[in-house]
Design a protein around this motif. Structure first.
Motif, mmCIF file in Angstrom:
data_model
loop_
_atom_site.group_PDB
_atom_site.id
_atom_site.type_symbol
_atom_site.label_atom_id
_atom_site.label_comp_id
_atom_site.label_asym_id
_atom_site.label_seq_id
_atom_site.Cartn_x
_atom_site.Cartn_y
_atom_site.Cartn_z
ATOM 1 N N ARG A 192 0.818 -1.230 0.000
ATOM 2 C CA ARG A 192 0.000 0.000 0.000
ATOM 3 C C ARG A 192 0.848 1.276 0.000
ATOM 4 N N ILE A 193 2.148 1.142 0.215
ATOM 5 C CA ILE A 193 3.014 2.318 0.333
ATOM 6 C C ILE A 193 3.137 3.015 -1.013
ATOM 7 N N LYS A 194 2.830 4.298 -1.041
ATOM 8 C CA LYS A 194 2.955 5.126 -2.246
ATOM 9 C C LYS A 194 4.286 5.869 -2.274
ATOM 10 N N ALA A 195 4.899 6.032 -1.126
ATOM 11 C CA ALA A 195 6.131 6.817 -0.971
ATOM 12 C C ALA A 195 7.343 6.062 -1.503
ATOM 13 N N LYS A 196 8.396 6.817 -1.777
ATOM 14 C CA LYS A 196 9.684 6.180 -2.016
ATOM 15 C C LYS A 196 10.246 5.795 -0.644
ATOM 16 N N VAL A 197 11.035 4.713 -0.605
ATOM 17 C CA VAL A 197 11.453 4.118 0.659
ATOM 18 C C VAL A 197 12.967 3.906 0.663
ATOM 19 N N LEU A 198 13.603 4.281 1.760
ATOM 20 C CA LEU A 198 15.020 4.021 1.983
ATOM 21 C C LEU A 198 15.144 3.189 3.252
ATOM 22 N N LEU A 199 15.768 2.012 3.139
ATOM 23 C CA LEU A 199 15.940 1.117 4.271
ATOM 24 C C LEU A 199 17.430 0.952 4.546
ATOM 25 N N VAL A 200 17.821 1.071 5.809
ATOM 26 C CA VAL A 200 19.223 0.956 6.218
ATOM 27 C C VAL A 200 19.323 -0.235 7.156
ATOM 28 N N CYS A 201 20.207 -1.192 6.822
ATOM 29 C CA CYS A 201 20.319 -2.383 7.658
ATOM 30 C C CYS A 201 21.760 -2.839 7.781
ATOM 31 N N GLY A 202 21.995 -3.629 8.815
ATOM 32 C CA GLY A 202 23.308 -4.222 9.042
ATOM 33 C C GLY A 202 23.242 -5.725 8.827
ATOM 34 N N ARG A 203 24.102 -6.237 7.992
ATOM 35 C CA ARG A 203 24.108 -7.688 7.703
ATOM 36 C C ARG A 203 24.577 -8.511 8.900
ATOM 37 N N SER A 204 25.164 -7.857 9.896
ATOM 38 C CA SER A 204 25.611 -8.562 11.111
ATOM 39 C C SER A 204 24.671 -8.300 12.284
ATOM 40 N N ASP A 205 23.440 -7.883 12.009
ATOM 41 C CA ASP A 205 22.433 -7.620 13.042
ATOM 42 C C ASP A 205 22.193 -8.908 13.828
ATOM 43 N N THR A 206 22.358 -8.856 15.148
ATOM 44 C CA THR A 206 22.123 -10.039 15.977
ATOM 45 C C THR A 206 20.820 -9.960 16.764
ATOM 46 N N LEU A 207 20.057 -8.875 16.604
ATOM 47 C CA LEU A 207 18.748 -8.810 17.246
ATOM 48 C C LEU A 207 17.703 -9.470 16.357
ATOM 49 N N TRP A 208 17.623 -9.015 15.101
ATOM 50 C CA TRP A 208 16.678 -9.637 14.167
ATOM 51 C C TRP A 208 17.232 -9.541 12.761
ATOM 52 N N PRO A 209 16.685 -10.303 11.824
ATOM 53 C CA PRO A 209 17.212 -10.323 10.455
ATOM 54 C C PRO A 209 16.750 -9.097 9.654
ATOM 55 N N SER A 210 17.320 -7.933 9.978
ATOM 56 C CA SER A 210 16.852 -6.689 9.371
ATOM 57 C C SER A 210 17.108 -6.625 7.865
ATOM 58 N N CYS A 211 18.251 -7.108 7.402
ATOM 59 C CA CYS A 211 18.499 -7.067 5.946
ATOM 60 C C CYS A 211 17.582 -8.024 5.182
ATOM 61 N N PRO A 212 17.391 -9.274 5.640
ATOM 62 C CA PRO A 212 16.414 -10.106 4.944
ATOM 63 C C PRO A 212 15.004 -9.506 4.947
ATOM 64 N N MET A 213 14.619 -8.840 6.039
ATOM 65 C CA MET A 213 13.295 -8.205 6.050
ATOM 66 C C MET A 213 13.267 -7.007 5.108
ATOM 67 N N ALA A 214 14.353 -6.242 5.029
ATOM 68 C CA ALA A 214 14.421 -5.137 4.067
ATOM 69 C C ALA A 214 14.278 -5.677 2.647
ATOM 70 N N GLU A 215 14.917 -6.803 2.385
ATOM 71 C CA GLU A 215 14.828 -7.411 1.053
ATOM 72 C C GLU A 215 13.422 -7.908 0.756
ATOM 73 N N GLN A 216 12.695 -8.381 1.783
ATOM 74 C CA GLN A 216 11.296 -8.770 1.601
ATOM 75 C C GLN A 216 10.470 -7.565 1.160
ATOM 76 N N VAL A 217 10.687 -6.442 1.814
ATOM 77 C CA VAL A 217 9.965 -5.221 1.464
ATOM 78 C C VAL A 217 10.288 -4.827 0.027
ATOM 79 N N GLN A 218 11.555 -4.887 -0.336
ATOM 80 C CA GLN A 218 11.951 -4.523 -1.696
ATOM 81 C C GLN A 218 11.318 -5.451 -2.732
ATOM 82 N N ARG A 219 11.287 -6.743 -2.463
ATOM 83 C CA ARG A 219 10.646 -7.685 -3.390
ATOM 84 C C ARG A 219 9.161 -7.376 -3.549
ATOM 85 N N ALA A 220 8.527 -6.960 -2.456
ATOM 86 C CA ALA A 220 7.087 -6.702 -2.486
ATOM 87 C C ALA A 220 6.732 -5.437 -3.249
#
Length: 164
Positions: free
Chosen positions: A77-105
């Motif tokens: 539903r997002i109409k805006a342009k989106v910038l996502l910043v993530c760390g591939r070594s994130d140990t709290l949650w898989p932020s880069c894989p989730m960013a990639e999910q958003v990009q695929r969608a």
């Protein structure tokens, strides 16, 4: 916010998520949804079964997202342009894989800045090396140097993105 507010033109998220999660309770109790809409909790994705760490709980929980689509953030539903910043070594949650999910969608309107030696503290302006907070930058993945280097690279890009 952007999935519910089409008037927004630009969105930036650091260590983004593709789903609504429960709050964190280190005693193991279910806290319920961490987000509400009009005072009502949003559906959320539970941590995965038999998780051995916070990261594992998020990672195994994320694998169940296809069975719990109501917990997915409705990014299409997002109409805006989106910038996502993530760390591939994130140990709290898989932020880069989730960013990639958003990009695929939602495709080409999403830009991802992903940093190898950065973790969950990847987002924000750089911190002075002498500052007390500098040494905790690596507490959720990556190193202080890696997180701070990512911040130094990404922050001017974030400001330019919002300025556009």
């Amino acid at each position: 916010m952007a999935s519910r507010h089409p008037e927004l033109h630009a969105v930036v998220a650091g260590a983004p998520s593709a789903a609504v999660w429960p709050g964190i309770d280190f005693t193991g109790r279910d806290t319920g949804s961490s987000w509400t809409l009009r005072g009502r909790p949003l559906p959320y994705l539970r941590y995965g079964p038999a998780a051995t760490s916070m990261f594992d709980g998020y990672k195994t929980g994320l694998a169940t997202l296809p069975e719990h689509r109501d917990a997915a953030i409705p990014v299409t539903r997002i109409k805006a342009k989106v910038l996502l910043v993530c760390g591939r070594s994130d140990t709290l949650w898989p932020s880069c894989p989730m960013a990639e999910q958003v990009q695929r969608a939602i495709g080409p309107k999403v830009t991802i800045l992903a940093y190898e030696d950065a973790g969950h503290a990847v987002f924000g302006p750089p911190i002075q090396v002498r500052a007390a907070a500098y040494h905790s930058l690596g507490s959720l993945g990556g190193t202080p140097e890696g997180n701070n280097g990512a911040r130094a690279d990404a922050w001017p890009k974030v400001l330019a993105f919002l300025g556009d």
